[in-house]
Design a protein around this motif. Structure first.
Motif, mmCIF file in Angstrom:
data_model
loop_
_atom_site.group_PDB
_atom_site.id
_atom_site.type_symbol
_atom_site.label_atom_id
_atom_site.label_comp_id
_atom_site.label_asym_id
_atom_site.label_seq_id
_atom_site.Cartn_x
_atom_site.Cartn_y
_atom_site.Cartn_z
ATOM 1 N N GLU A 191 30.963 17.474 51.813
ATOM 2 C CA GLU A 191 29.752 17.695 52.592
ATOM 3 C C GLU A 191 28.549 18.254 51.863
ATOM 4 O O GLU A 191 27.463 17.700 51.954
ATOM 5 C CB GLU A 191 30.067 18.635 53.771
ATOM 6 N N PRO A 192 28.705 19.390 51.155
ATOM 7 C CA PRO A 192 27.511 20.030 50.600
ATOM 8 C C PRO A 192 26.721 19.153 49.635
ATOM 9 O O PRO A 192 25.536 19.395 49.426
ATOM 10 C CB PRO A 192 28.067 21.259 49.871
ATOM 11 N N ILE A 193 27.347 18.131 49.029
ATOM 12 C CA ILE A 193 26.565 17.334 48.070
ATOM 13 C C ILE A 193 25.978 16.067 48.688
ATOM 14 O O ILE A 193 25.266 15.320 48.030
ATOM 15 C CB ILE A 193 27.384 16.949 46.811
ATOM 16 N N GLU A 212 22.030 17.167 56.451
ATOM 17 C CA GLU A 212 21.352 18.372 56.926
ATOM 18 C C GLU A 212 20.785 18.164 58.322
ATOM 19 O O GLU A 212 20.774 19.082 59.141
ATOM 20 C CB GLU A 212 20.218 18.785 55.969
ATOM 21 N N ARG A 215 23.264 18.963 60.805
ATOM 22 C CA ARG A 215 23.425 20.409 60.990
ATOM 23 C C ARG A 215 22.263 21.000 61.756
ATOM 24 O O ARG A 215 22.439 21.848 62.631
ATOM 25 C CB ARG A 215 23.533 21.095 59.617
ATOM 26 N N LYS A 220 26.227 20.946 64.052
ATOM 27 C CA LYS A 220 27.627 20.670 63.704
ATOM 28 C C LYS A 220 27.713 20.321 62.236
ATOM 29 O O LYS A 220 26.733 19.888 61.623
ATOM 30 C CB LYS A 220 28.142 19.470 64.502
ATOM 31 N N SER A 221 28.916 20.482 61.706
ATOM 32 C CA SER A 221 29.123 20.013 60.348
ATOM 33 C C SER A 221 29.437 18.521 60.421
ATOM 34 O O SER A 221 29.794 18.003 61.484
ATOM 35 C CB SER A 221 30.293 20.743 59.689
ATOM 36 N N ASN C 5 29.567 24.764 56.805
ATOM 37 C CA ASN C 5 29.047 23.407 56.903
ATOM 38 C C ASN C 5 28.418 23.074 58.250
ATOM 39 O O ASN C 5 27.875 22.000 58.429
ATOM 40 C CB ASN C 5 30.170 22.401 56.595
ATOM 41 N N SER C 6 28.518 24.000 59.198
ATOM 42 C CA SER C 6 27.990 23.694 60.528
ATOM 43 C C SER C 6 26.533 24.095 60.714
ATOM 44 O O SER C 6 25.909 23.711 61.695
ATOM 45 C CB SER C 6 28.838 24.368 61.615
ATOM 46 N N THR C 7 26.041 24.917 59.786
ATOM 47 C CA THR C 7 24.619 25.264 59.909
ATOM 48 C C THR C 7 23.890 24.794 58.651
ATOM 49 O O THR C 7 24.516 24.634 57.608
ATOM 50 C CB THR C 7 24.411 26.789 60.062
ATOM 51 N N PRO C 8 22.584 24.554 58.784
ATOM 52 C CA PRO C 8 21.858 23.977 57.659
ATOM 53 C C PRO C 8 22.101 24.742 56.363
ATOM 54 O O PRO C 8 21.931 25.954 56.294
ATOM 55 C CB PRO C 8 20.393 24.088 58.098
ATOM 56 N N ILE C 9 22.491 23.996 55.353
ATOM 57 C CA ILE C 9 22.819 24.616 54.078
ATOM 58 C C ILE C 9 21.585 25.220 53.421
ATOM 59 O O ILE C 9 21.657 26.298 52.819
ATOM 60 C CB ILE C 9 23.489 23.566 53.161
ATOM 61 N N TYR C 10 20.458 24.524 53.548
ATOM 62 C CA TYR C 10 19.269 25.020 52.860
ATOM 63 C C TYR C 10 18.881 26.395 53.398
ATOM 64 O O TYR C 10 18.432 27.262 52.638
ATOM 65 C CB TYR C 10 18.134 24.009 52.929
ATOM 66 N N LEU C 11 19.071 26.608 54.702
ATOM 67 C CA LEU C 11 18.742 27.915 55.267
ATOM 68 C C LEU C 11 19.702 28.982 54.770
ATOM 69 O O LEU C 11 19.302 30.126 54.487
ATOM 70 C CB LEU C 11 18.785 27.850 56.800
ATOM 71 N N ILE C 44 25.516 21.886 45.541
ATOM 72 C CA ILE C 44 24.853 21.224 46.674
ATOM 73 C C ILE C 44 24.101 19.992 46.198
ATOM 74 O O ILE C 44 24.029 19.706 45.022
ATOM 75 C CB ILE C 44 23.869 22.165 47.393
ATOM 76 N N ASN C 45 23.539 19.297 47.145
ATOM 77 C CA ASN C 45 22.787 18.096 46.863
ATOM 78 C C ASN C 45 21.423 18.439 46.248
ATOM 79 O O ASN C 45 20.769 19.369 46.688
ATOM 80 C CB ASN C 45 22.599 17.337 48.178
ATOM 81 N N PRO C 46 20.983 17.700 45.233
ATOM 82 C CA PRO C 46 19.701 17.998 44.580
ATOM 83 C C PRO C 46 18.508 17.958 45.536
ATOM 84 O O PRO C 46 17.555 18.720 45.382
ATOM 85 C CB PRO C 46 19.574 16.904 43.516
ATOM 86 N N ASN C 47 18.555 17.062 46.504
ATOM 87 C CA ASN C 47 17.443 16.989 47.460
ATOM 88 C C ASN C 47 17.415 18.219 48.353
ATOM 89 O O ASN C 47 16.340 18.676 48.781
ATOM 90 C CB ASN C 47 17.553 15.721 48.313
ATOM 91 N N THR C 48 18.589 18.753 48.645
ATOM 92 C CA THR C 48 18.643 19.996 49.409
ATOM 93 C C THR C 48 18.015 21.123 48.599
ATOM 94 O O THR C 48 17.285 21.962 49.136
ATOM 95 C CB THR C 48 20.099 20.360 49.757
ATOM 96 N N ARG C 51 14.414 20.949 48.857
ATOM 97 C CA ARG C 51 14.013 21.421 50.184
ATOM 98 C C ARG C 51 13.960 22.944 50.234
ATOM 99 O O ARG C 51 13.075 23.516 50.871
ATOM 100 C CB ARG C 51 15.028 20.901 51.191
#
Lengths: 232, 244, 130
Positions: A191-193, A212, A215, A220-221, C5-11, C44-48, C51
């Motif tokens: 997921e994270p990537i 994203e 989310r 949700k994930s 993983n359920s909430t925005p990673i960038y935040l 994490i993803n580079p685009n994230t 962001r």
């Protein structure tokens, strides 16, 4: 964003079985896509079609604006889930093979990765454990520089450390000039990537959204959404 | 193309080495023990053994790639189906040539040991020069290699048909075998036709190597042409119809 | 870094970076890793990662020096502002959580004072026993 792989109404049928049903998908450079779904949902079939190993029954497949042909294979890097290297070949010979077969293969990069991945160039492929085999496959794939990368279940059968190494190599391979497509039924680790999550169900696209965004908008994930989609 | 052939041959290295060692051992054993008779036995055993080994290995070279995952190594490369099949055929020819040279060298070496080196060889009731003998052998063996490769191509084609056009059909094994038989029947007819067309003169007595070549040339060319046809057919199927 | 993983990673990453700025783990004016490096470090993803920096820039937490990269704000006032914002958010969460449990405003304040006193005595004891 320019699509480097375009599938338009692509279907794949085997006699009675429909593996892919009117799939329309675009993959753009600079993004990492997760192709998700349980076994039999069509992920591998889709990847093999883009890799030129399977022929689609109908629809059109474009790689870098060209209809798919054996020439497309020069622009597509495919990492199969199975161990496909000749068992009796030494690792160093495998690297030489890739250098001779693929113009975009950097043997220097691959050799450099060997040490980092604890791979011995003198070992035969048959002597490698599952974990080392998995690492070798990914090392070969990321040592090529192509516009499209397809990794089919790259984390399968690997120990946690190998999984982390492989995942990071895949993320590193992603850049502005290529599209990376990773298939998996293990969603949480991936997921994270991911930029986008594409869920396949029974050969059709059940979902195609930004990770994203899922989310942010659904709270949700991707994994939770995955479970929802496949529970029914 | 050359690279493909190089790697195909490299894969056979161990087998080549094993054959050389085994031959050496058998050679020493037979010649030391049985002299002249041993030479005949060696020739017979080696000939049949190499023939069988060659046929099996050449068929495996393709069937392994098309039926197992190791084939991905070849089929993921940006080479057309024609090139891939072509490389295997050329490898088979080169391999055949190597075996041919090896076989001839073993026999010539041993016959000089057993018979001593004279300018002539007693062949039944005739004395023929060494050069003539070698010419005969060379022509016959080249013809044999060509035919063998052509025959293997009928196997390759049947395998390709099975994996492509017949891949979804129930009795694909049986059907592809039937196709194999049919193809060979047809090629046999072609050979017969060519023979009828070109060879109206009978050879009486001892033929010179040139005459032998004249007789064998039409079927040799036929074999080459048939190989080309099979390469085109298999290559086409690999390009358009295959699912690995 | 472990993610929910359920909430925005960038935040989640921005919150962590804010905490690091406040605690001093990340210094004022410090140069931040490139988006690619940040993505690699965190998995994490580079685009994230892009962001993240974009969002932080819009909040005034960092800025780009052309050709040199992304840098954390040099303004101490900004850091104080983050602190206050975070404290505000923590308190708001606390109040809401307590309300849901059915606590009255006085009960909330009582409990809080008790907790503050308790932690102050604990600190004193720890210092004296050292």
């Amino acid at each position: 964003m320019k699509a480097v792989v375009e599938l338009n109404n692509v279907s794949k049928t085997y006699f009675k079985k429909v593996a892919l049903n009117q799939i329309t998908l675009n993959f753009a450079k600079g993004k990492i896509y997760g192709l998700l779904g349980p076994n039999g949902s069509g992920k591998t079939t889709l990847m093999k079609i883009v890799a030129g190993l399977h022929k689609h029954t109908s629809g059109s497949v474009l790689v870098d604006d060209q209809p798919i042909s054996y020439k497309s294979k020069a622009m597509v890097v495919f990492m199969p889930t199975e161990n496909y290297l000749y068992p009796s070949m030494k690792v160093k010979t495998v690297l030489q093979y890739f250098r001779d077969m693929y113009q975009d293969f950097s043997i220097a990069k691959a050799s450099g990765l060997l040490e980092k991945l604890e791979l011995n160039a003198e070992n035969k492929v048959s002597e490698l454990s599952t974990g080392l085999n998995g690492r070798l496959k990914v090392a070969l794939a990321v040592s090529r520089a192509a516009p499209v990368y397809l990794f089919d279940e790259p984390l399968n059968g690997l120990d946690p450390i190998s999984r982390k190494i492989v995942r990071n190599l895949i993320a590193e391979a992603a850049g502005d000039n290529n599209a990376v497509i990773v298939s998996s039924h293990l969603v949480s680790e991936l997921e994270p990537i991911l930029d986008r999550a594409i869920l396949l169900k029974d050969g059709s696209v059940a979902l195609n959204e930004g990770a994203e965004e899922i989310r942010i908008q659904k709270g949700k994930s991707v994994e939770e959404l995955y479970e929802e989609v496949y529970r029914s | 193309m050359i690279k493909l052939i190089k790697y195909e041959l490299q894969k056979k290295y161990r087998m080549f080495a094993a054959v050389v060692v085994a031959t050496l051992l058998a050679n020493i054993f037979l010649i030391v023990r049985a002299g002249e008779m041993g030479l005949a036995i060696l020739a017979g055993l080696l000939g049949v053994g190499l023939l069988v080994l060659y046929s099996v290995d050449v068929v495996k070279m393709y069937s392994r790639d098309i039926n197992t995952k190791t084939g991905y190594m070849v089929f993921m490369t940006p080479n057309s189906g024609y090139k891939i099949i072509g490389s295997k055929v050329l490898t088979a020819l080169i391999q055949g040539f190597i075996i041919l040279v090896f076989f001839s060298a073993v026999l010539i070496l041993n016959s000089t040991i057993v018979y001593g080196f004279s300018g002539e060889i007693r062949f039944f009731d005739m004395d023929i020069s060494y050069l003539q003998f070698i010419s005969y052998v060379a022509i016959i063996l080249v013809a044999l290699i060509l035919y063998l490769v052509q025959f293997v191509m009928t196997i390759y084609t049947s395998i390709t048909v099975r994996k492509s056009v017949l891949s979804n059909i129930k009795y694909k094994g049986v059907i592809s075998f039937a196709i194999f038989i049919a193809i060979n029947y047809i090629t046999a007819q072609i050979y017969a036709g060519v023979d009828h067309l070109f060879n109206f003169s009978q050879i009486n007595g001892v033929a010179s190597p040139a005459e032998l070549l004249q007789v064998l040339l039409p079927p040799m060319l036929t074999a080459t042409a048939l190989c080309a046809v099979f390469i085109l057919v298999s290559g086409y199927l690999l390009e358009k119809k295959i699912n690995l | 870094m472990r993610f929910n993983n359920s909430t925005p990673i960038y935040l989640q990453v921005i919150d962590k970076l804010k905490a690091d700025i406040i605690s001093g783990r990340i210094g004022l004016g410090q140069k931040m890793p490139s988006t690619r490096d940040l993505a690699q470090e965190l998995g994490i993803n580079p685009n994230t990662a892009s962001r993240i920096y974009k969002e932080m820039e819009s909040q005034g937490l960092c800025f780009k020096k052309r050709g040199l990269g992304t840098f954390i704000t040099e303004s101490d006032k900004m850091v104080q502002k983050i602190k206050i914002d975070m404290a505000d958010q923590l308190t708001a969460d606390f109040v809401e959580g307590m309300k849901k449990l059915g606590f009255s405003s006085e009960a909330m304040v009582d409990l809080m004072i008790k907790k503050v006193n308790y932690s102050e005595t604990e600190e004193a004891e720890n210092e004296s026993s050292c």
